[in-house]
Design an enzyme around this catalytic site. Structure first.
Site, short mmCIF file in Angstrom:
data_model
loop_
_atom_site.label_atom_id
_atom_site.label_comp_id
_atom_site.label_asym_id
_atom_site.label_seq_id
_atom_site.Cartn_x
_atom_site.Cartn_y
_atom_site.Cartn_z
N ASP A 7 -2.14 2.53 -0.16
CA ASP A 7 -1.84 2.25 -1.45
C ASP A 7 -2.54 3.46 -2.30
OD1 ASP A 7 -1.02 1.00 -4.22
OD2 ASP A 7 -2.84 -0.36 -3.84
N GLU A 67 3.18 3.80 -0.78
CA GLU A 67 3.73 3.26 -1.81
C GLU A 67 4.44 4.41 -2.63
OE1 GLU A 67 2.70 -0.50 -4.47
OE2 GLU A 67 1.75 1.23 -5.53
N ASP A 140 -6.14 -3.44 -3.49
CA ASP A 140 -5.83 -2.16 -3.00
C ASP A 140 -5.66 -2.36 -1.32
OD1 ASP A 140 -5.87 -0.59 -5.16
OD2 ASP A 140 -8.18 -1.08 -5.27
#
Length: 166
Positions: A7, A67, A140
């Site tokens: 992330d 991501e 996160d």
């Protein structure tokens, strides 16, 4: 298969590593790379790359799920996120690890069945699937693990479809 989810963020990049065997997922490790806002941008990106490369190597990561970009209204934030994404992608590439990208909506859909699910719902599902509990501020990490789980689910689906075609 050992999968790392990332992330990306310039201030905080979350990562999580799972091992999958069939439909069984086992947690391996997770953490964050935090950088100081007063440090020059190139140094911050280097810190992210170095830490991620170390984890990829130490955990024998076979593939990475990152991501994909989310563009909000703030151009400066989008630029910094793009730089952090580039650092994540480059980390995998430099280690010779295949990298896959997933939109936040796709990850939410895979884990909860709803592309508009709240982060707390995703975090709850990740915790249940991996037997973990998360403290406040660990979004996160749970998001990174969600990416790894999403990739494992997508890989299973792909393999299942391939088997039915033969």
């Amino acid at each position: 298969m050992i999968i790392m989810g990332i992330d990306p963020g310039i201030g905080t990049t979350g990562y999580g590593v799972i091992e999958t065997t069939g439909q069984t997922r086992r947690y391996q490790t997770s953490g964050t790379v935090r950088t100081n806002p007063s440090t020059p941008g190139a140094t911050r990106l280097t810190q992210i790359i170095n830490k991620l490369r170390a984890v990829i190597s130490q955990e024998s990561v076979q593939c990475i799920a990152v991501e994909s970009g989310f563009v909000g209204r703030n151009a400066q934030s989008a630029l910094k996120l793009g730089q952090a994404r580039a650092a994540a992608l480059l980390s995998g590439q430099l280690e010779g690890t295949e990298v896959f990208e997933y939109a936040p909506r796709e990850v939410k859909m895979a884990l909860t069945g709803r592309g508009s699910a709240a982060k707390s719902q995703v975090q709850f599902i990740v915790g249940k699937l991996l037997g973990l509990t998360f403290d406040d501020g660990e979004e996160d990490i749970s998001d990174a693990l969600a990416l790894a789980i999403c990739h494992s689910m997508r890989s299973e689906t792909f393999l299942a479809k391939a088997r039915t075609r033969t």
